[in-house]
Motif scaffolding. Structure first.
Motif, PDB file in Angstrom:
ATOM      1  N   ASN A  92       0.804  -1.087   0.009  1.00  0.00           N
ATOM      2  CA  ASN A  92      -0.041  -0.114  -0.055  1.00  0.00           C
ATOM      3  C   ASN A  92       0.795   1.276   0.060  1.00  0.00           C
ATOM      4  O   ASN A  92       0.377   2.460  -0.516  1.00  0.00           O
ATOM      5  N   PHE A  93       1.886   1.196   0.566  1.00  0.00           N
ATOM      6  CA  PHE A  93       2.710   2.507   0.748  1.00  0.00           C
ATOM      7  C   PHE A  93       4.198   2.190   0.478  1.00  0.00           C
ATOM      8  O   PHE A  93       4.770   1.203   0.372  1.00  0.00           O
ATOM      9  N   THR A  94       4.804   3.318  -0.094  1.00  0.00           N
ATOM     10  CA  THR A  94       6.350   3.004  -0.649  1.00  0.00           C
ATOM     11  C   THR A  94       7.099   4.279   0.283  1.00  0.00           C
ATOM     12  O   THR A  94       6.587   5.139   0.829  1.00  0.00           O
ATOM     13  N   PRO A  95       8.294   3.736   0.488  1.00  0.00           N
ATOM     14  CA  PRO A  95       9.209   4.757   1.289  1.00  0.00           C
ATOM     15  C   PRO A  95       9.847   5.730   0.573  1.00  0.00           C
ATOM     16  O   PRO A  95      10.784   6.381   1.051  1.00  0.00           O
ATOM     17  N   GLN A  96       9.535   5.905  -0.744  1.00  0.00           N
ATOM     18  CA  GLN A  96      10.254   6.769  -1.461  1.00  0.00           C
ATOM     19  C   GLN A  96       9.895   8.237  -0.935  1.00  0.00           C
ATOM     20  O   GLN A  96       8.912   8.744  -0.900  1.00  0.00           O
ATOM     21  N   ASN A  97      10.974   8.890  -0.978  1.00  0.00           N
ATOM     22  CA  ASN A  97      10.794  10.409  -0.792  1.00  0.00           C
ATOM     23  C   ASN A  97      10.328  11.317  -2.047  1.00  0.00           C
ATOM     24  O   ASN A  97      10.606  10.651  -2.882  1.00  0.00           O
TER      25      ASN A  97
END
Length: 533
Positions: free
Chosen positions: A382-387
């Motif tokens: 569901n979520f990504t860690p990309q800034n």
């Protein structure tokens, strides 16, 4: 690698039980009289202001993709009432951006009201004050550029009765934004990107670059204060003159670095921190960049993405083609950005990824955020860690070129700025350029209006999918007509599918602004609706 300063304690501390503007005094809240007593608590309060930007109601999702999907450079893979400009004043997504921004403003106001309370190092106090002033100004910038006249509130909410505040004229809101940002730049003289070492905190050049953006908006629709082009030029030039920044030689590496959790303080003046695994953080600290706006894939080991944002053929066609290449839809491009931004493959819908070529320029997923490069595992579906980049140096160069052209015409200064961006785009900054003899320079001798047209196209090539195209089209004053022109282009070039054309068919003058939320209209008796809602 990331500087994780949005700590869970901050999120608990700033847990507003009612998020509506001026609704009531927050509950579940540490009493201010017993807080802000030392430097650490001021920093914790500042972290809470930052954290609101990464909320799902703001840049975590809604602002990025609900309101900035359908333009001439991208479209939603399915028809949605919000993304296709059919929203109303009761739609939740419209309301939460407003609410989220005012939560950030309230947090900043509370911090600023207590900034002088503790005994502490004065330089450190000034830096915290500068960051808080900038962030408050940025939240107001989000509000005024999307909703027009908005209530301007510079002190904390003191009473449940403080609900009736009239809308402040747009020009006055912008005046306060500029005032806060200029004060912030003064207070942050010692906080440089080099001294900080990462791009997640506001630094002197980040403020300078954002001031250039603010002044460009003031110079355009709706204020049309064309004298502000000179101010935009002044602040963009200060960023360049600082020598703090420069372009990464490899365009694709800019975005690979976001996936790999690596900072590039030369390229990035400011980026939002999203490095979280999202296990136990209640949707805080994860973004949909790569998940919605990514390459379609159902295999979590590669990186799940719905591929909901798709490049248009118009974007694809903006990139210069090698005339010596074969005449197919995917013929070789001189501009290396094309095949990064317009993904010519996806991984399909199977549980095990199978890389499949995509040849139609109408079906290429937005390729800027590629989950296959992520190093945080296991990968969350569901979520990504990309800034997320809030301000890149290439944007500053293009703003400088635009402002210089508006003030002095297409001078050498303007040409040098845009040509620096184009030189990187054609791979000429790489150690081994793929086409070392290619001429990347913009056509010389353009008249002022044609140079502006070139800037408009270059911004799309360089900054697509970074939530800037719709605001750019609006400030340039031809948003509705631009969308109708795109509609004609799509129909004439094989893009007549309703998922591609619905937004451009539905857009009207009312969509120059978002509607004032229905809840706040009912609560605040001095609020008035925007035209068309």
């Amino acid at each position: 690698m990331k500087k994780i300063f949005f700590i869970l304690t901050t999120l608990l501390f700033f847990n507003f039980s009612c998020s509506k503007l001026l609704d009531t005094k927050p509950t579940d809240f540490v009493v201010p009289e017993f807080f802000y007593s030392n430097a650490a608590e001021l920093q914790m309060a500042l972290n809470g202001v930052y954290s609101q930007l990464i909320d799902a109601d703001c840049y975590g999702n809604n602002y990025l993709y609900m309101f900035n999907t359908n333009t001439d450079e991208s479209y939603g893979f399915s028809i949605d009432l919000i993304t296709s400009y059919q929203y109303t004043f009761t739609d939740t997504k419209v309301n939460v951006l407003w609410n989220s921004s005012y939560i950030g403003i309230e947090r900043a106001n509370m911090l600023l009201a207590n900034i002088n309370k503790p005994q502490m190092d004065e330089t450190k106090r000034g830096i915290i004050e500068g960051e808080a002033l900038f962030l408050r100004a940025y939240f107001y910038f989000l509000l005024v550029s999307n909703y027009g006249d908005v209530p301007l509130k510079l002190t904390p909410t003191a009473s449940v009765k403080d609900v009736n505040i009239a809308r402040t004229p747009t020009k006055d809101v912008y005046a306060q934004i500029v005032k806060d940002m200029i004060r912030a730049e003064t207070l942050l003289q010692t906080q440089t990107i080099t001294s900080v070492g990462y791009s997640g905190k506001i630094t002197k050049t980040a403020v300078q670059g954002m001031l250039a953006r603010v002044y460009l908006y003031m110079a355009g629709f709706p204020l049309m204060q064309t004298d502000k082009y000179a101010d935009a030029l002044f602040w963009a030039q200060k960023v360049v003159d600082s020598k703090e920044h420069g372009l990464n030689p490899d365009y694709s590496q800019v975005f690979i670095n976001y996936a790999k959790n690596k900072y590039d303080v030369k390229e990035n003046l400011w980026e939002l921190e999203f490095f979280r695994d999202n296990n136990g953080f209640a949707n805080k600290g994860g973004t949909y960049a790569g998940r919605f706006c990514g390459i379609r894939c159902s295999d979590n080991s590669v990186g799940y993405s719905t591929g909901s944002i798709v490049a248009t053929r118009k974007l694809f066609d903006l990139y210069q083609i090698n005339p010596a290449s074969v005449t197919t839809p995917n013929k070789e491009s001189f501009d290396l950005r094309r095949d990064w931004n317009c993904a010519n493959y996806n991984y399909g819908s199977a549980a095990v990824a199978k890389k499949t070529a995509v040849t139609s320029p109408w079906l290429m997923c937005a390729g800027k955020w590629r989950r296959e490069y992520e190093e945080v595992v296991p990968k969350n579906s569901n979520f990504t860690p990309q800034n997320f980049p809030m301000l890149r140096y290439s944007d500053v160069l293009l703003m400088l070129a635009e402002a210089e052209n508006a003030v002095n015409g297409p001078t050498k200064v303007a040409y040098d700025a845009i040509n620096e961006v184009r030189k990187r785009a054609y791979g000429l900054m790489l150690p081994t350029p793929p086409n070392p003899t290619v001429n990347s320079a913009l056509t010389p001798g353009l008249l002022q209006d044609k140079f502006l047209d070139a800037i408009k196209a270059e911004r799309s090539r360089e900054l697509c999918f970074e939530a800037l195209r719709r605001p750019d089209l609006i400030r340039w004053g031809n948003f509705v007509q631009d969308m109708k022109t795109f509609l004609a282009y799509a129909i004439a070039n094989g893009g007549n599918n309703l998922t591609i054309t619905t937004a451009s068919r539905m857009v009207t003058e009312r969509n120059l602004l978002l509607p004032i939320p229905s809840y706040d209209l009912s609560l605040n008796k001095l609020l008035t609706p925007n035209p068309g809602y």
